[in-house]
Design a protein around this motif. Structure first.
Motif, short mmCIF file in Angstrom:
data_model
loop_
_atom_site.label_atom_id
_atom_site.label_comp_id
_atom_site.label_asym_id
_atom_site.label_seq_id
_atom_site.Cartn_x
_atom_site.Cartn_y
_atom_site.Cartn_z
N GLU A 21 0.88 -1.42 0.06
CA GLU A 21 0.01 0.13 0.03
C GLU A 21 0.88 1.30 0.04
OE1 GLU A 21 -3.60 -2.25 2.57
OE2 GLU A 21 -2.60 -0.36 3.45
N ASP A 22 1.87 1.22 0.96
CA ASP A 22 2.68 2.29 1.00
C ASP A 22 3.51 2.81 -0.27
OD1 ASP A 22 4.08 1.83 4.32
OD2 ASP A 22 2.12 2.85 3.61
N PHE A 23 4.03 1.69 -0.92
CA PHE A 23 4.62 1.72 -2.33
C PHE A 23 3.65 2.28 -3.40
CE2 PHE A 23 8.06 1.11 -5.10
CZ PHE A 23 7.63 0.56 -6.41
N GLU A 26 2.89 5.89 -2.87
CA GLU A 26 4.11 6.77 -3.38
C GLU A 26 4.08 6.70 -4.85
OE1 GLU A 26 7.07 5.26 0.32
OE2 GLU A 26 8.05 5.47 -1.90
N TYR A 27 3.88 5.56 -5.54
CA TYR A 27 3.89 5.69 -7.10
C TYR A 27 2.80 6.33 -7.42
CZ TYR A 27 4.17 3.69 -11.56
OH TYR A 27 4.46 3.59 -13.10
N GLN A 28 1.69 6.45 -6.90
CA GLN A 28 0.42 6.98 -7.30
C GLN A 28 0.93 8.66 -6.99
OE1 GLN A 28 -2.86 6.06 -4.95
NE2 GLN A 28 -3.12 3.88 -6.61
N VAL A 29 1.44 9.19 -6.07
CA VAL A 29 1.97 10.49 -5.89
C VAL A 29 3.02 10.70 -6.72
CG1 VAL A 29 3.16 12.08 -4.33
CG2 VAL A 29 1.53 10.69 -3.42
N TRP A 30 3.85 9.91 -7.33
CA TRP A 30 4.87 10.36 -8.14
C TRP A 30 4.21 10.52 -9.48
CZ3 TRP A 30 6.51 7.21 -12.39
CH2 TRP A 30 7.68 7.64 -12.94
N GLU A 31 3.09 9.58 -9.87
CA GLU A 31 2.57 9.62 -11.18
C GLU A 31 1.80 11.03 -11.17
OE1 GLU A 31 0.15 6.15 -11.26
OE2 GLU A 31 1.36 5.37 -13.01
N ARG A 32 1.05 11.32 -10.18
CA ARG A 32 0.47 12.70 -10.12
C ARG A 32 1.41 13.79 -10.41
NH1 ARG A 32 -2.95 10.37 -6.18
NH2 ARG A 32 -1.44 11.06 -4.30
N GLU A 33 2.37 13.78 -9.83
CA GLU A 33 3.55 14.86 -10.02
C GLU A 33 4.11 15.02 -11.40
OE1 GLU A 33 6.44 13.79 -6.89
OE2 GLU A 33 5.30 14.99 -5.22
#
Length: 158
Positions: A21-23, A26-33
């Motif tokens: 879930e954490d990963f 983080e991946y979704q945040v990175w994709e949004r950024e």
């Protein structure tokens, strides 16, 4: 022991799920950024040089993030490996404990069998002693009966 094993398994599954879930977060945040940055860059085509510099900087940042993520993933993999080793050790110890318990239970059953046999032998000897006492008592009574008969009219021995 089974409950410890189940608890270890549940803890392990929770840790794995939390890591996933954490990963993913983080991946979704990175994709949004990343999407936001790409939109900004496409809007700034007039500033090509600036865009190229930004892109180079972002690329460096991504590489640093990737290196950091790889480091974290590696650390998590190491932790996973340690947990797997601990689990294997716990499973071995549980199996050894289970074998000791089974051996002790076999020894207990063997001793219980021996105790039962000894009790039966003791009872046999007590019964034999009682029978001998009864036989001795009957013989004594017969002798006394014979002795009183011989005194009452007969002389001599039988």
């Amino acid at each position: 022991m089974a409950s410890n094993r189940a608890r270890v398994d549940e803890d392990w599954e929770r840790e794995k799920q939390q890591w996933r879930e954490d990963f993913c977060q983080e991946y979704q945040v990175w994709e949004r950024e990343l999407r936001v940055r790409e939109q900004r860059m496409s809007q700034a085509e007039g500033y090509y040089q600036h865009w190229m510099e930004m892109r180079r900087r972002e690329h460096q940042q991504w590489e640093m993030e990737l290196v950091e993520r790889e480091r974290r993933v590696s650390a998590q993999e190491n932790e996973l490996h340690k947990l797997e080793q601990r689990l294997e050790k716990a499973e071995r110890e549980f199996k050894e404990h289970q074998e000791r318990v089974e051996r002790k239970e076999r020894e207990k059953r063997h001793l219980e069998r021996k105790i039962k046999e000894a009790e039966e032998e003791i009872q046999w000897w007590k019964d034999k002693e009682r029978r001998l006492e009864e036989t001795g008592r009957r013989e004594k009574e017969q002798r006394e009966s014979i002795g009183s008969t011989s005194r009452s009219g007969r002389s001599g021995r039988l």
